[in-house]
Design an enzyme around this catalytic site. Structure first.
Site, PDB file in Angstrom:
ATOM      1  N   SER A 120      36.276 -28.717   6.052  1.00 55.70           N
ATOM      2  CA  SER A 120      36.204 -27.523   6.886  1.00 55.70           C
ATOM      3  C   SER A 120      36.900 -27.773   8.226  1.00 55.70           C
ATOM      4  O   SER A 120      38.084 -28.081   8.262  1.00 55.70           O
ATOM      5  CB  SER A 120      34.740 -27.107   7.052  1.00 55.70           C
ATOM      6  OG  SER A 120      34.631 -25.789   7.552  1.00 55.70           O
ATOM      7  N   ASP A 176      34.637 -19.789  -2.209  1.00 57.96           N
ATOM      8  CA  ASP A 176      34.299 -20.115  -0.826  1.00 57.96           C
ATOM      9  C   ASP A 176      34.245 -18.818  -0.014  1.00 57.96           C
ATOM     10  O   ASP A 176      35.263 -18.134   0.139  1.00 57.96           O
ATOM     11  CB  ASP A 176      35.364 -21.054  -0.253  1.00 57.96           C
ATOM     12  CG  ASP A 176      34.976 -21.660   1.087  1.00 57.96           C
ATOM     13  OD1 ASP A 176      34.256 -20.987   1.847  1.00 57.96           O
ATOM     14  OD2 ASP A 176      35.407 -22.794   1.365  1.00 57.96           O
ATOM     15  N   HIS A 208      31.614 -22.998  -0.197  1.00 56.68           N
ATOM     16  CA  HIS A 208      32.024 -23.814   0.957  1.00 56.68           C
ATOM     17  C   HIS A 208      31.188 -25.091   0.978  1.00 56.68           C
ATOM     18  O   HIS A 208      30.224 -25.222   1.728  1.00 56.68           O
ATOM     19  CB  HIS A 208      31.846 -23.017   2.250  1.00 56.68           C
ATOM     20  CG  HIS A 208      32.562 -23.626   3.419  1.00 56.68           C
ATOM     21  ND1 HIS A 208      33.942 -23.687   3.492  1.00 56.68           N
ATOM     22  CD2 HIS A 208      32.098 -24.218   4.555  1.00 56.68           C
ATOM     23  CE1 HIS A 208      34.290 -24.274   4.619  1.00 56.68           C
ATOM     24  NE2 HIS A 208      33.195 -24.622   5.272  1.00 56.68           N
TER      25      HIS A 208
END
Length: 229
Positions: A120, A176, A208
């Site tokens: 991320s 995601d 995610h």
């Protein structure tokens, strides 16, 4: 004095340390959580010759969290591919990342034997690290991340001509809902058009999050680009 929080390590399992991986966590996490999360996915995410470093981001106000303090590598106007980058905030972490790499260099590990990667926001930091701050690195891996449309990374890469560029590995979940896979794919294609060589993997039924398949892809890629010497 470093602005970074605690640094956690997975030491090399063999007699000699000849390479290093620096793994950056996502927003609101820390190095210890990242190390444990990786261990849950791949119990043997260790190498005979590679030290894995899990640094912790500084505690600072984070705009997408309403300005609350959070362990983040830099601030963002919004979690959106359309948002402008906060370049001053990104620049403030550059010295810390360079120091991590410099310390490894001084301990006998050249940049050509170092890979950076992250999940991320840690992936976004890895793009800046490998394609702006130290292009001598052995590679960059990205899990569920992207670059903003107007990213300075694209602009900097366009100006380097035929210089060396680290190879790229990107993996992304197809469901995601925080960082859509399309953002990751757009980032990959734009970097590829500029001259970055790499590979992109879509992971089915993954949101995610890390998963075992993605981490095994990363582990095999690391072993390929940082072989024992």
């Amino acid at each position: 004095m470093s602005k970074l929080g605690a640094l956690h390590l997975t030491k090399h399992t063999g007699p000699k340390h000849t390479a290093t991986v620096i793994y950056f966590h996502g927003s609101g996490s820390n190095g210890e959580d990242m190390r444990e999360w990786v261990r849950l996915m791949v119990k043997n995410f260790s190498f005979p010759h590679i030290k894995v470093m899990f640094p912790t981001a500084p505690l600072q106000p984070y705009t997408p969290a309403g300005g609350q303090l959070s362990h983040v590598w830099f601030d963002r106007a919004d979690i959106s591919i359309d948002a402008p980058e906060k370049l001053e905030s990104i620049s403030s972490i550059e010295k810390e990342v360079r120091n991590l790499i410099k310390q490894e260099n001084e301990d006998g590990i050249p940049s050509e034997r170092i890979i950076v990667g992250g999940f991320s926001m840690g992936g976004a930091l890895s793009f800046h690290t490998g394609y702006r701050w130290d292009r001598n690195l052995a590679g960059v891996f990205i899990f569920s991340s992207f670059l903003n449309d107007n990213s300075v990374v694209y602009k900097d890469l366009k100006g380097i001509g035929g210089a060396k560029i680290p190879p790229l590995l990107q993996v992304h979940g197809d469901i995601d809902d925080l960082v859509p896979a399309k953002w990751g794919q757009v980032t990959y294609e734009r970097l590829k058009d500029i001259g970055v060589n790499g590979e992109f993997h879509i992971l089915e039924r993954l949101g995610h999050s890390l998963n075992r398949r993605g981490m095994n892809i990363i582990k095999e890629w690391i072993e390929k680009h940082l072989p024992e010497i």
